[in-house]
Design an enzyme around this catalytic site. Sequence first.
Site, PDB file in Angstrom:
ATOM      1  N   ARG A   1       7.060   0.742  16.526  1.00  0.00           N
ATOM      2  CA  ARG A   1       7.000  -0.716  16.628  1.00  0.00           C
ATOM      3  C   ARG A   1       8.416  -1.258  16.759  1.00  0.00           C
ATOM      4  NH1 ARG A   1       3.726  -3.569  11.912  1.00  0.00           N
ATOM      5  NH2 ARG A   1       5.446  -2.867  10.626  1.00  0.00           N
TER       6      ARG A   1
ATOM      7  N   GLY B   1       5.845  -2.992   0.001  1.00  0.00           N
ATOM      8  CA  GLY B   1       6.829  -2.159   0.699  1.00  0.00           C
ATOM      9  C   GLY B   1       6.193  -1.314   1.782  1.00  0.00           C
TER      10      GLY B   1
ATOM     11  N   ARG C   1       3.609   3.279   4.582  1.00  0.00           N
ATOM     12  CA  ARG C   1       3.314   4.283   5.617  1.00  0.00           C
ATOM     13  C   ARG C   1       4.125   3.973   6.868  1.00  0.00           C
ATOM     14  NH1 ARG C   1      -1.948   1.760   8.105  1.00  0.00           N
ATOM     15  NH2 ARG C   1      -1.533  -0.334   7.421  1.00  0.00           N
TER      16      ARG C   1
ATOM     17  N   ASP D   1       1.797  -7.114  12.241  1.00  0.00           N
ATOM     18  CA  ASP D   1       0.741  -6.449  11.495  1.00  0.00           C
ATOM     19  C   ASP D   1      -0.634  -6.707  12.097  1.00  0.00           C
ATOM     20  OD1 ASP D   1      -0.253  -4.781   9.527  1.00  0.00           O
ATOM     21  OD2 ASP D   1       1.343  -5.422   8.187  1.00  0.00           O
TER      22      ASP D   1
ATOM     23  N   ASP E   1       3.074 -10.901   3.101  1.00  0.00           N
ATOM     24  CA  ASP E   1       3.758  -9.671   3.524  1.00  0.00           C
ATOM     25  C   ASP E   1       3.528  -9.396   5.011  1.00  0.00           C
ATOM     26  OD1 ASP E   1       1.138  -9.315   2.159  1.00  0.00           O
ATOM     27  OD2 ASP E   1       1.257  -7.302   3.012  1.00  0.00           O
TER      28      ASP E   1
ATOM     29  N   ASP F   1      -2.023   7.565   1.903  1.00  0.00           N
ATOM     30  CA  ASP F   1      -1.556   8.840   2.450  1.00  0.00           C
ATOM     31  C   ASP F   1      -0.351   8.672   3.380  1.00  0.00           C
ATOM     32  OD1 ASP F   1      -2.720   7.597   4.598  1.00  0.00           O
ATOM     33  OD2 ASP F   1      -4.172   9.185   5.030  1.00  0.00           O
TER      34      ASP F   1
HETATM   35  P1  AMP Z   1      -1.342  -3.833   5.465  1.00  0.00           P
HETATM   36  O1  AMP Z   1      -2.773  -4.021   5.093  1.00  0.00           O
HETATM   37  O2  AMP Z   1      -1.171  -2.926   6.652  1.00  0.00           O
HETATM   38  O3  AMP Z   1      -0.607  -5.110   5.619  1.00  0.00           O
HETATM   39  O4  AMP Z   1      -0.688  -3.027   4.270  1.00  0.00           O
HETATM   40  C1  AMP Z   1      -0.549  -3.573   2.970  1.00  0.00           C
HETATM   41  C2  AMP Z   1       0.236  -2.611   2.107  1.00  0.00           C
HETATM   42  O5  AMP Z   1      -0.462  -1.372   1.947  1.00  0.00           O
HETATM   43  C3  AMP Z   1       1.603  -2.240   2.645  1.00  0.00           C
HETATM   44  O6  AMP Z   1       2.475  -2.084   1.559  1.00  0.00           O
HETATM   45  C4  AMP Z   1       1.348  -0.916   3.319  1.00  0.00           C
HETATM   46  O7  AMP Z   1       2.515  -0.140   3.436  1.00  0.00           O
HETATM   47  C5  AMP Z   1       0.341  -0.278   2.395  1.00  0.00           C
HETATM   48  N1  AMP Z   1      -0.508   0.711   3.087  1.00  0.00           N
HETATM   49  C6  AMP Z   1      -1.495   0.462   3.966  1.00  0.00           C
HETATM   50  N2  AMP Z   1      -2.053   1.603   4.406  1.00  0.00           N
HETATM   51  C7  AMP Z   1      -1.403   2.617   3.792  1.00  0.00           C
HETATM   52  C8  AMP Z   1      -1.505   4.053   3.811  1.00  0.00           C
HETATM   53  N3  AMP Z   1      -2.405   4.670   4.568  1.00  0.00           N
HETATM   54  N4  AMP Z   1      -0.667   4.750   3.018  1.00  0.00           N
HETATM   55  C9  AMP Z   1       0.241   4.130   2.246  1.00  0.00           C
HETATM   56  N5  AMP Z   1       0.391   2.800   2.172  1.00  0.00           N
HETATM   57  C10 AMP Z   1      -0.414   2.042   2.928  1.00  0.00           C
HETATM   58 MG    MG Z   2       1.250  -5.374   6.273  1.00  0.00          MG
END
Ligand code: AMP
Ligand code: MG
Length: 489
Positions: free
Chosen positions: A180, A94, A97, A266, A256, A129
């Site tokens: 975005r 989900g 952030r 992403d 995802d 965070d």
């Molecule tokens: P990503 O690596 O950007 O595709 O993120 C994978 C998952 O980790 C997603 O559910 C993001 O919303 C969550 N996520 C990544 N960075 C953060 C953050 N700093 N705080 C909260 N959730 C995060």
């Molecule tokens: Mg992602």
Amino acid sequence: MHQRLSSFSSIAFDNSYARLPERFFARLAPEPVARPELVALNHALAESLGLDAAYLSSDVGVAALAGNAVPPGAEPVAMAYAGHQFGGWVPRLGDGRAILLGEVVDRAGRRMDLHLKGSGRTPYSRNGDGRAWLGPVLREYVVSEAMAALGVPTTRALAAVATNEPVFREDILPGAVLTRVARAHVRVGTFEYFAGRGDADGVRILADYVIDRLYPQARDVANPYLSLLTEVVAAQADLIAKWMGVGFIHGVMNTDNMSVAGETIDYGPCAFMDSYHPDTVFSSIDHFGRYAYDAQPRMALWNLTRLASVLLPLLDAEPARAEALAHTVLEAFPDLYSTAWSAIFRAKLGLARERDGDIALIQELLAAMAADGADFTETFRALCDAIEDGGGPSGPAYAPWLARWRARLSIENTPADAVRARMRAANPAFIPRNHRIEEMIRAAVNGDFEPFERLSAVLARPFDDQPEHADLRVAPKPHEVVRATFCGT
Ligand code: AMP
Ligand code: MG
């Protein structure tokens, strides 16, 4: 129905995702930041979205882009999704952030999401965070806009706001929020989320939503869900072929991070290849090269197979028949991909017609490039000036190849300047080179946004020579080469 009280300046939101059942998301407002400061605004994109740049740059507009105020008509939701990360199943990810502010219909009549990234904690944040720091925000801004200018389907960057709040990673870093824009933020992992909970209704509601919004041509056919799968498979085959054509490596092709709209989404540890090698990997967390350059078509098919498997119950009530249908659609991917790939690389070589031996000709060039680590972008761009005379890549490996290529070109029966012109439109001079991006980020962290502005302006016209910016074009010197990119977003 909600009312649309859009005055001239505010954003004319027209939301559809927020009308879906409550289990599709969490409703909450973004978390305010200390002192928002607009550092980038994409005027051309704002214009195409029918948004007023003067409003977006005003205090009220910046407050909206920072998540400090929920603008009228916005219905912020953090979207639920799951995903396969490096092959492993994660039932609940989900927007941890990020937040979908709402949707607008652009000047072309397309419904577009406005999404804030780095907008604070949500029920999906786990231990995160909810924040982003300036580096990855500017990286996504530059790279996604460069992709758009290169003709690759992608989410877009509307704005970047510095928060003037610290973000704690390995270091203390300046925070930022990215706005975005996407055709939709529905991922393969969004479908998997409902399937993983045994929520067959949820899968169907989402499929109907995606058909209505993105693939209306699938609505009135005999089997709309089969048609949906077919459309998504075709869009991905086309997208990955385009990545290959510009030397783009996504780096985290988890389910995802794969949009069912066929847009690149992403931008984490992504990178453009400098020196060509099919095994190239940049992401520091991709230890086994799962998402290496050459692996991307295979991994796209892997992800599409996950999508097909969750759509099975919708394809046919009879499981064996459903599987056979899904199989047929997935089986078409390699051909769709090869056809798209061949068309792109043929165009890169200036070949408008299709002839036997073309693929071998392309493969031989790529093999020679891999053998001497030639710069991918510069080699193809140099070929544009090598149609007749001595120019082009030098070295003994290329001489016989150039002779065969020129012989093949002569069959095109097209004047050299016309071939050159179409090759220049297929082979960019400029790509967002990793060492330039890192240099730009270092400067921005020190308050100097001039490199960001210059990189953005030059990459908006990637097929033009722009000799005054030749330094942004050349491959990195050995000490400038960036070998690893980090997710540390
Ligand atoms: P990503 O690596 O950007 O595709 O993120 C994978 C998952 O980790 C997603 O559910 C993001 O919303 C969550 N996520 C990544 N960075 C953060 C953050 N700093 N705080 C909260 N959730 C995060
Ligand atoms: Mg992602």
